[in-house]
Design a protein around this motif. Structure first.
Motif, PDB file in Angstrom:
ATOM      1  N   TYR A  49      64.207  29.229 -10.105  1.00  0.00           N
ATOM      2  CA  TYR A  49      64.192  27.637  -9.712  1.00  0.00           C
ATOM      3  C   TYR A  49      65.559  26.913  -9.567  1.00  0.00           C
ATOM      4  O   TYR A  49      65.738  26.199  -8.852  1.00  0.00           O
ATOM      5  CB  TYR A  49      63.183  26.911 -10.494  1.00  0.00           C
ATOM      6  CG  TYR A  49      61.589  27.245 -10.142  1.00  0.00           C
ATOM      7  CD1 TYR A  49      61.007  26.661  -8.882  1.00  0.00           C
ATOM      8  CD2 TYR A  49      61.085  28.336 -10.693  1.00  0.00           C
ATOM      9  CE1 TYR A  49      59.848  26.845  -8.535  1.00  0.00           C
ATOM     10  CE2 TYR A  49      59.601  28.654 -10.227  1.00  0.00           C
ATOM     11  CZ  TYR A  49      59.243  27.935  -9.176  1.00  0.00           C
ATOM     12  OH  TYR A  49      57.922  28.265  -8.603  1.00  0.00           O
TER      13      TYR A  49
ATOM     14  N   LYS B  84      67.148  28.056  -6.502  1.00  0.00           N
ATOM     15  CA  LYS B  84      66.435  27.571  -5.216  1.00  0.00           C
ATOM     16  C   LYS B  84      66.889  26.099  -4.942  1.00  0.00           C
ATOM     17  O   LYS B  84      67.461  25.787  -3.854  1.00  0.00           O
ATOM     18  CB  LYS B  84      65.048  27.484  -5.575  1.00  0.00           C
ATOM     19  CG  LYS B  84      64.158  26.617  -4.523  1.00  0.00           C
ATOM     20  CD  LYS B  84      62.939  26.361  -4.870  1.00  0.00           C
ATOM     21  CE  LYS B  84      62.370  25.150  -4.312  1.00  0.00           C
ATOM     22  NZ  LYS B  84      62.048  25.211  -2.874  1.00  0.00           N
TER      23      LYS B  84
ATOM     24  N   ASP C 270      66.757  25.751   1.876  1.00  0.00           N
ATOM     25  CA  ASP C 270      65.749  25.908   1.174  1.00  0.00           C
ATOM     26  C   ASP C 270      64.779  27.160   1.405  1.00  0.00           C
ATOM     27  O   ASP C 270      64.719  27.559   2.185  1.00  0.00           O
ATOM     28  CB  ASP C 270      64.997  24.743   1.205  1.00  0.00           C
ATOM     29  CG  ASP C 270      63.863  24.235   0.104  1.00  0.00           C
ATOM     30  OD1 ASP C 270      64.028  24.937  -0.806  1.00  0.00           O
ATOM     31  OD2 ASP C 270      63.103  23.699   0.200  1.00  0.00           O
ATOM     32  N   TYR C 271      64.154  27.437   0.107  1.00  0.00           N
ATOM     33  CA  TYR C 271      63.290  28.596   0.260  1.00  0.00           C
ATOM     34  C   TYR C 271      62.331  28.831  -0.754  1.00  0.00           C
ATOM     35  O   TYR C 271      62.352  27.993  -1.918  1.00  0.00           O
ATOM     36  CB  TYR C 271      64.157  30.264   0.210  1.00  0.00           C
ATOM     37  CG  TYR C 271      64.879  30.238  -1.085  1.00  0.00           C
ATOM     38  CD1 TYR C 271      64.176  30.913  -2.135  1.00  0.00           C
ATOM     39  CD2 TYR C 271      65.965  29.800  -1.316  1.00  0.00           C
ATOM     40  CE1 TYR C 271      64.833  31.125  -3.561  1.00  0.00           C
ATOM     41  CE2 TYR C 271      66.742  30.167  -2.598  1.00  0.00           C
ATOM     42  CZ  TYR C 271      66.186  30.758  -3.516  1.00  0.00           C
ATOM     43  OH  TYR C 271      66.937  30.835  -4.830  1.00  0.00           O
TER      44      TYR C 271
ATOM     45  N   VAL D 113      60.402  30.148  -3.900  1.00  0.00           N
ATOM     46  CA  VAL D 113      60.369  31.166  -4.995  1.00  0.00           C
ATOM     47  C   VAL D 113      59.651  32.144  -4.681  1.00  0.00           C
ATOM     48  O   VAL D 113      58.560  32.004  -4.426  1.00  0.00           O
ATOM     49  CB  VAL D 113      60.353  30.576  -6.280  1.00  0.00           C
ATOM     50  CG1 VAL D 113      60.560  31.495  -7.347  1.00  0.00           C
ATOM     51  CG2 VAL D 113      61.190  29.308  -6.516  1.00  0.00           C
TER      52      VAL D 113
ATOM     53  N   THR E  63      65.433  37.295  -4.393  1.00  0.00           N
ATOM     54  CA  THR E  63      66.322  36.091  -3.946  1.00  0.00           C
ATOM     55  C   THR E  63      66.740  36.459  -2.753  1.00  0.00           C
ATOM     56  O   THR E  63      67.148  37.541  -2.198  1.00  0.00           O
ATOM     57  CB  THR E  63      67.496  35.919  -4.900  1.00  0.00           C
ATOM     58  OG1 THR E  63      68.462  36.934  -4.829  1.00  0.00           O
ATOM     59  CG2 THR E  63      66.924  35.740  -6.558  1.00  0.00           C
TER      60      THR E  63
END
Length: 204
Positions: free
Chosen positions: A56, A59, A69-70, A72, A104
């Protein structure tokens, strides 16, 4: 737009009762190694307590610093043992070696990872933080299928996946790989969804 790699990568698609052969691209993961029964081994709990905060932190750093942005990704595990029957018939979890992982995006750099680890260390310093690493995983040709049900009931599905590989002229070459699409804290065991994957090579 928030990237969801589960939707973008074909290797995160699987159907129950429909094993298939696929080529998995090289991917990058947060990883922690350990040994023993995940239900009782303290180092397994410590591994997750370190993995998630780093995931996190990465992120949020990606969103803040790179404007990317993505979502998790779900927890994954590589599993191995000296005796294959510990995965199929005996399921002796005390004999398992594991690597717990979170995928990731490929734009996450070593520098961003180091900064995320330093941030987690300042805030909470989980016991296994120094065991977290950012590393590539190259699996290549694999077979995989979706298992629906309890983790303890995976044995027949694993055996069927290996039988499918053999019938396809393939043999296991790497570690058993599981992708946990359900949260066992919130989902009934019989409804858990897990992708089971096995790297393979031509049997000949």
């Amino acid at each position: 737009m928030k990237v969801d790699l589960k939707k973008d990568l074909d290797c995160y698609a699987a159907r129950r009762g429909e094993p298939r052969v696929l080529d998995v691209p090289p991917l990058q993961y947060l990883m922690v190694d350990g040994h023993g029964d995940p239900n009782t081994a303290a180092e397994y709990t410590e591994a997750l307590e370190a993995l998630y905060p780093v995931a996190y932190a990465l992120k949020f750093a990606s969103k803040r610093q790179l404007d990317r942005d993505y979502m998790v990704m779900p927890l994954e595990g590589l599993w191995s043992a000296a005796d294959l029957e510990t995965f199929t018939s005996r399921r002796d979890k005390s004999q398992w070696d594991w690597t717990m992982m979170i995928l990731t995006p490929d734009w996450i750099t070593d520098e961003l990872f180091a900064a995320a680890v330093a941030e987690v260390e300042r805030k909470r310093a989980p016991a296994a933080l120094d065991r977290v690493r950012l590393a590539p995983l190259v699996e290549g040709r694999c077979v995989q299928v979706l298992h629906v049900g309890s983790y303890d009931d995976e044995g027949p599905t694993v055996a069927a996946l290996h039988a499918f590989a053999a019938a396809s002229g393939l043999r296991p070459t790497g570690r058993h790989h599981e992708i946990y699409l359900g949260d066992p804290r919130r989902t009934a065991p019989e409804r858990l969804r897990t992708i089971l994957r096995q790297p393979v090579a031509p049997a000949g």
